[in-house]
Structure formats: C-alpha cells, structure tokens
Design a protein around this motif. Structure first.
Motif, PDB file in Angstrom:
ATOM      1  N   UNK A  45    -107.795 -12.785  38.905  1.00  0.00           N
ATOM      2  CA  UNK A  45    -107.521 -12.120  37.659  1.00  0.00           C
ATOM      3  C   UNK A  45    -109.072 -12.507  37.270  1.00  0.00           C
ATOM      4  N   UNK A  46    -109.473 -11.456  35.964  1.00  0.00           N
ATOM      5  CA  UNK A  46    -110.890 -11.531  35.563  1.00  0.00           C
ATOM      6  C   UNK A  46    -112.012 -10.673  36.157  1.00  0.00           C
ATOM      7  N   UNK A  47    -112.609 -11.045  36.426  1.00  0.00           N
ATOM      8  CA  UNK A  47    -114.079 -10.592  37.036  1.00  0.00           C
ATOM      9  C   UNK A  47    -114.154 -10.323  38.507  1.00  0.00           C
ATOM     10  N   UNK A  48    -114.235 -11.316  39.027  1.00  0.00           N
ATOM     11  CA  UNK A  48    -114.299 -11.408  40.672  1.00  0.00           C
ATOM     12  C   UNK A  48    -113.143 -11.264  41.447  1.00  0.00           C
ATOM     13  N   UNK A  49    -113.299  -9.886  41.972  1.00  0.00           N
ATOM     14  CA  UNK A  49    -112.063  -9.751  43.034  1.00  0.00           C
ATOM     15  C   UNK A  49    -112.250 -10.300  44.298  1.00  0.00           C
ATOM     16  N   UNK A  50    -112.114 -11.461  44.856  1.00  0.00           N
ATOM     17  CA  UNK A  50    -112.551 -11.898  46.062  1.00  0.00           C
ATOM     18  C   UNK A  50    -111.327 -12.171  47.007  1.00  0.00           C
ATOM     19  N   UNK A  51    -111.579 -12.215  47.998  1.00  0.00           N
ATOM     20  CA  UNK A  51    -110.348 -11.993  49.122  1.00  0.00           C
ATOM     21  C   UNK A  51    -109.259 -11.170  48.767  1.00  0.00           C
ATOM     22  N   UNK A  52    -109.450  -9.901  48.309  1.00  0.00           N
ATOM     23  CA  UNK A  52    -108.581  -8.948  48.307  1.00  0.00           C
ATOM     24  C   UNK A  52    -108.103  -8.487  49.489  1.00  0.00           C
ATOM     25  N   UNK A  53    -108.655  -8.364  50.521  1.00  0.00           N
ATOM     26  CA  UNK A  53    -108.263  -8.016  51.676  1.00  0.00           C
ATOM     27  C   UNK A  53    -107.216  -9.049  52.264  1.00  0.00           C
ATOM     28  N   UNK A  54    -107.080 -10.317  51.849  1.00  0.00           N
ATOM     29  CA  UNK A  54    -106.335 -11.053  52.399  1.00  0.00           C
ATOM     30  C   UNK A  54    -105.046 -11.565  51.508  1.00  0.00           C
ATOM     31  N   UNK A  55    -104.825 -11.013  50.455  1.00  0.00           N
ATOM     32  CA  UNK A  55    -103.993 -11.167  49.589  1.00  0.00           C
ATOM     33  C   UNK A  55    -102.769  -9.893  49.791  1.00  0.00           C
ATOM     34  N   UNK A  56    -101.514 -10.348  49.874  1.00  0.00           N
ATOM     35  CA  UNK A  56    -100.628  -9.221  50.140  1.00  0.00           C
ATOM     36  C   UNK A  56    -100.365  -8.390  48.847  1.00  0.00           C
ATOM     37  N   UNK A  57    -100.235  -8.754  47.867  1.00  0.00           N
ATOM     38  CA  UNK A  57    -100.117  -8.176  46.627  1.00  0.00           C
ATOM     39  C   UNK A  57    -100.989  -7.219  46.261  1.00  0.00           C
ATOM     40  N   UNK A  58    -102.514  -7.512  46.637  1.00  0.00           N
ATOM     41  CA  UNK A  58    -103.632  -6.857  46.415  1.00  0.00           C
ATOM     42  C   UNK A  58    -103.542  -5.382  47.273  1.00  0.00           C
ATOM     43  N   UNK A  59    -103.151  -5.681  48.498  1.00  0.00           N
ATOM     44  CA  UNK A  59    -103.014  -4.715  49.641  1.00  0.00           C
ATOM     45  C   UNK A  59    -101.890  -3.717  49.179  1.00  0.00           C
ATOM     46  N   UNK A  65    -103.221  -4.390  40.422  1.00  0.00           N
ATOM     47  CA  UNK A  65    -104.072  -5.643  40.391  1.00  0.00           C
ATOM     48  C   UNK A  65    -105.413  -5.396  39.693  1.00  0.00           C
ATOM     49  N   UNK A  66    -106.100  -4.243  39.946  1.00  0.00           N
ATOM     50  CA  UNK A  66    -107.105  -3.827  39.366  1.00  0.00           C
ATOM     51  C   UNK A  66    -107.165  -3.659  37.949  1.00  0.00           C
TER      52      UNK A  66
END
Length: 85
Positions: A45-59, A65-66
């Motif tokens: 949440x917030x500014x830094x979208x880190x590790x999006x490629x490993x988070x199931x919900x982000x995929x 999520x954005x």
C-alpha cells in the motif's frame, strides 16, 4: 496512521491493527490515531510497489491493487498535510 489490507498475504496486518486500536482505546491514548483498511489492496500500500511479481493478489488483481496504492498514498499525503509535516 495504520494502513492495512484485508488480503495481505504477508502479515495479519488488519487483525494486528485492530488489536492495537483496541489497546490504544483501552489505555486512553491521548493522541489521534486512525486505521484505514483496504478491501482491494495487497500487502503493498502507498507509494512503493515492491515484490509485486511474487504477491498472488498483485498478479490476479493488478488494477485493483494499483488503485489501492493510489488511494492509500492520497491518505498518507492528506495526513502529512494535516500534521503540517
């Protein structure tokens, strides 16, 4: 300011924030606090979208999520402005 997501796959942040808010209330914490929970976001949440490629919900829900990141970033900015930081 506590920002959490119902679907956080990394930590039970929502539950922990709820417990913390109850404790702050019980101890009559003298400063303002606020818990904002996102139903659509992920751990990021917030500014830094880190590790999006490993988070199931982000995929699965990248647009939601954005949107959650943008919404929580606005909350952070509004809060900092209110605190005059």
């Amino acid at each position: 300011l506590l920002l959490t997501a119902t679907h956080d796959e990394s930590v039970p942040a929502k539950r922990d924030a709820e417990l913390l808010c109850k404790r702050l209330e019980r101890k009559q914490f003298k400063h303002n606090y606020r818990h904002v929970n996102s139903e659509i976001g992920s751990h990021n949440l917030g500014y830094f979208p880190v590790n999006n490629d490993v988070l199931r919900r982000e995929k699965i829900y990248p647009e939601e999520c954005q949107r959650a990141r943008e919404e929580t970033l606005n909350i952070i900015i509004e809060t900092l402005e209110a605190w005059k930081v």
